[in-house]
Design an enzyme around this catalytic site. Structure first.
Site, mmCIF file in Angstrom:
data_model
loop_
_atom_site.group_PDB
_atom_site.id
_atom_site.type_symbol
_atom_site.label_atom_id
_atom_site.label_comp_id
_atom_site.label_asym_id
_atom_site.label_seq_id
_atom_site.Cartn_x
_atom_site.Cartn_y
_atom_site.Cartn_z
ATOM 1 N N HIS A 137 -0.922 -2.664 14.925
ATOM 2 C CA HIS A 137 -1.176 -1.313 14.522
ATOM 3 C C HIS A 137 -2.611 -1.094 14.076
ATOM 4 O O HIS A 137 -2.930 -0.012 13.566
ATOM 5 C CB HIS A 137 -0.187 -0.906 13.405
ATOM 6 C CG HIS A 137 -0.435 -1.626 12.095
ATOM 7 N ND1 HIS A 137 -0.672 -0.946 10.929
ATOM 8 C CD2 HIS A 137 -0.526 -2.910 11.795
ATOM 9 C CE1 HIS A 137 -0.869 -1.803 9.942
ATOM 10 N NE2 HIS A 137 -0.781 -2.993 10.448
ATOM 11 N N GLU A 140 -5.575 -7.613 8.874
ATOM 12 C CA GLU A 140 -5.256 -6.917 7.621
ATOM 13 C C GLU A 140 -5.124 -7.970 6.512
ATOM 14 O O GLU A 140 -4.574 -9.063 6.737
ATOM 15 C CB GLU A 140 -3.979 -6.075 7.766
ATOM 16 C CG GLU A 140 -3.850 -5.081 6.625
ATOM 17 C CD GLU A 140 -2.791 -3.983 6.843
ATOM 18 O OE1 GLU A 140 -2.106 -3.986 7.881
ATOM 19 O OE2 GLU A 140 -2.676 -3.129 5.946
ATOM 20 N N HIS A 198 -4.273 -10.793 13.627
ATOM 21 C CA HIS A 198 -4.494 -9.494 12.962
ATOM 22 C C HIS A 198 -5.243 -9.755 11.653
ATOM 23 O O HIS A 198 -4.973 -10.753 10.988
ATOM 24 C CB HIS A 198 -3.116 -8.873 12.710
ATOM 25 C CG HIS A 198 -3.098 -7.580 11.970
ATOM 26 N ND1 HIS A 198 -4.056 -6.613 12.119
ATOM 27 C CD2 HIS A 198 -2.191 -7.077 11.082
ATOM 28 C CE1 HIS A 198 -3.740 -5.575 11.357
ATOM 29 N NE2 HIS A 198 -2.629 -5.836 10.708
ATOM 30 N N ASP A 223 -3.254 -8.739 4.131
ATOM 31 C CA ASP A 223 -2.002 -9.438 3.790
ATOM 32 C C ASP A 223 -1.869 -10.729 4.582
ATOM 33 O O ASP A 223 -1.198 -11.665 4.153
ATOM 34 C CB ASP A 223 -0.771 -8.531 3.967
ATOM 35 C CG ASP A 223 -0.696 -7.826 5.307
ATOM 36 O OD1 ASP A 223 -1.752 -7.511 5.876
ATOM 37 O OD2 ASP A 223 0.428 -7.592 5.782
ATOM 38 N N TYR A 250 10.541 -0.852 8.387
ATOM 39 C CA TYR A 250 9.166 -1.285 8.692
ATOM 40 C C TYR A 250 8.588 -0.448 9.842
ATOM 41 O O TYR A 250 7.469 0.066 9.755
ATOM 42 C CB TYR A 250 9.168 -2.775 9.070
ATOM 43 C CG TYR A 250 7.784 -3.337 9.181
ATOM 44 C CD1 TYR A 250 7.153 -3.931 8.092
ATOM 45 C CD2 TYR A 250 7.066 -3.241 10.371
ATOM 46 C CE1 TYR A 250 5.863 -4.414 8.185
ATOM 47 C CE2 TYR A 250 5.783 -3.727 10.476
ATOM 48 C CZ TYR A 250 5.191 -4.314 9.384
ATOM 49 O OH TYR A 250 3.907 -4.794 9.476
ATOM 50 N N HIS A 281 0.813 -1.225 0.000
ATOM 51 C CA HIS A 281 0.000 0.000 0.000
ATOM 52 C C HIS A 281 0.853 1.285 0.000
ATOM 53 O O HIS A 281 0.811 2.107 0.891
ATOM 54 C CB HIS A 281 -1.112 0.009 1.049
ATOM 55 C CG HIS A 281 -0.753 -0.238 2.486
ATOM 56 N ND1 HIS A 281 0.237 0.440 3.131
ATOM 57 C CD2 HIS A 281 -1.300 -1.056 3.411
ATOM 58 C CE1 HIS A 281 0.287 0.050 4.391
ATOM 59 N NE2 HIS A 281 -0.628 -0.868 4.577
ATOM 60 N N ASP A 335 2.572 -8.031 13.254
ATOM 61 C CA ASP A 335 3.371 -7.044 12.509
ATOM 62 C C ASP A 335 4.528 -6.491 13.346
ATOM 63 O O ASP A 335 5.540 -6.039 12.792
ATOM 64 C CB ASP A 335 2.486 -5.876 12.054
ATOM 65 C CG ASP A 335 1.606 -6.240 10.869
ATOM 66 O OD1 ASP A 335 1.968 -7.151 10.113
ATOM 67 O OD2 ASP A 335 0.550 -5.607 10.706
ATOM 68 N N HIS A 377 6.066 -10.863 9.323
ATOM 69 C CA HIS A 377 6.806 -10.463 8.118
ATOM 70 C C HIS A 377 8.304 -10.608 8.395
ATOM 71 O O HIS A 377 8.781 -10.190 9.458
ATOM 72 C CB HIS A 377 6.554 -8.998 7.767
ATOM 73 C CG HIS A 377 5.151 -8.665 7.388
ATOM 74 N ND1 HIS A 377 4.563 -9.090 6.214
ATOM 75 C CD2 HIS A 377 4.212 -7.910 8.012
ATOM 76 C CE1 HIS A 377 3.330 -8.618 6.143
ATOM 77 N NE2 HIS A 377 3.089 -7.901 7.222
HETATM 78 FE FE1 FEO Z 1 -0.980 -4.909 9.364
HETATM 79 FE FE2 FEO Z 1 1.089 -7.135 7.883
HETATM 80 O O1 FEO Z 1 -0.543 -6.307 8.234
#
Ligand code: FEO
Length: 388
Positions: free
Chosen positions: A140, A77, A75, A79, A185, A21, A159, A218
């Site tokens: 986050h 999100e 989480h 991804d 990051y 993004h 994250d 990640h």
């Molecule tokens: Fe907040 Fe890696 O997604």
């Protein structure tokens, strides 16, 4: 890939991806997911939808995916969550998550799943192992939580402590620049939540989280957790180096000339200076340097009585990330009416930076004005040294 006995990495590497993004990912992305083989087989987090089949194949190396009993969603999100409907379709597991995550998953995927909502401190026994959950709202997203594998002292940190990098290396001691990628990051994803990062360290004490391994969603896994926790504390406190950044855009090179003169002045004091052009450099790289710079000098021309639009975009991004404890300086050029200077200083004031008087020039900076810009650079450099 075995992390320890009966704990496997079943994530995917997305080497070609260069965008998250609008966050430039020069070395790709990783979506980490972890499989625990215990009496109740447990999967921690998922992957992006287009990699769901690849993940399921990896799981098949260790177990029949139908046997997954718990799916922990730290989480929502996309991804991490957009591949989950495929897992749920196969295994129909109990989906363990926060209340906010449940609401989000229902909204994203119309998910009529078998949810188990957990709160901070709650535990689930999955056999030999116990999973303890710690809610980390706004680290986050509102739904975020972390999961601690109590007996093995492994923290699945979502994250937090992550890095956008795809690498064949899986551990921090194998990847030389792991801390740098974690910094990129942090600056782009977590910087606005610095207070919550500091609170997180207290939550670890409260919920007796003392990880020997931190496994984020990640990038690489930290086998030396202190290495990254120490950096997080430094970043969250906005500790700065003896460094300044000069960030600019230019129409006809007038603002650029001011930028170079200011940078020369800063450098003459021995302070490190980094120069960026907001249309030529990636914003993700710029804010990474802003994170631990003491002074931030921002320059742009005026267009239609406002700051030049590409800089307006960058300022919006910067303001949202809320960098703190900076010395700010604006430098601008204009033709027949100003506006850029006020817009830039306005953002610096909103961020509560200490703003130094800057410089504005009409059309082209004269030699005198360039000399003044250099002297302002010297002033900034000396101030950075005093304050560091
Ligand atoms: Fe907040 Fe890696 O997604």
């Amino acid at each position: 890939m075995e992390i320890i006995k009966n704990l496997y990495w079943v994530g995917v590497l997305d080497f070609p991806e260069r965008d998250f993004h609008n966050f430039a990912t020069h070395r790709g992305l990783t979506y980490n997911s972890y499989l625990i083989l215990d009496e109740k087989i447990t999967l921690i987090d998922g992957v992006k939808h287009k990699f769901a089949r690849e993940q399921i194949k990896k799981i098949e190396n260790y177990t029949n995916p139908k046997e997954i009993e718990y799916l922990v969603v730290n989480h929502i999100e996309p991804d991490h969550s957009s591949g989950l409907p495929e897992i749920v379709k196969i295994a129909n597991p109990t989906v363990v998550c926060t209340k906010k995550a449940k609401e989000g998953l229902e909204k994203y995927y119309n998910a009529d799943w078998n949810f188990k909502v957990v709160r901070s401190g709650e535990e689930i026994k999955i056999g030999e192992n116990t999973l303890r959950f710690i809610e980390t709202p706004m680290l986050h997203w509102p739904d975020s939580m972390m999961t601690y594998m109590v007996e093995k002292q492994i923290l699945f940190s979502m994250d937090g402590f992550g890095q956008h990098i795809a690498s064949e290396e899986r551990f921090d001691d194998e990847l030389e620049d792991a801390v740098y990628w974690a910094k990129v990051y942090y600056a782009n994803i977590l910087m606005p939540y610095a207070n919550l990062v500091l609170r997180l360290i207290k939550l670890f004490e409260k919920y007796e989280v003392n990880p020997k391994i931190i496994a984020p969603s990640h990038g690489i896994i930290w086998r030396n957790p202190n290495k990254i926790v120490k950096e997080y504390v430094k970043w969250a406190n906005f500790e700065s180096d003896e460094k300044a950044v000069v960030i600019y855009d230019t129409m006809w090179h007038s603002t650029e000339r001011l930028a170079m003169a200011i940078a020369d002045g800063i450098a003459s004091t021995g302070v490190k200076v980094r120069i960026f052009n907001v249309r030529k450099d990636e914003w993700a790289d710029i804010v990474t340097e802003v994170l631990d710079a003491k002074a931030v000098c921002i320059g742009a021309p005026t267009m239609h009585n406002h700051v030049f639009p590409p800089m307006a975009g960058f300022l919006t991004y910067l303001k949202g990330l809320r960098p703190k404890n900076k010395i700010g300086l604006a430098f601008c050029s204009y033709g027949w009416g100003s506006g850029a200077y006020e817009d830039i200083v306005g953002v610096m004031n909103d961020l509560k930076w200490e703003v130094i008087d800057g410089i504005q020039v009409q059309f082209r900076p004269t030699d005198e004005e360039l000399k003044k810009a250099y002297e302002i650079g010297v002033e900034i450099g000396n101030k950075v040294k005093e304050d560091s």
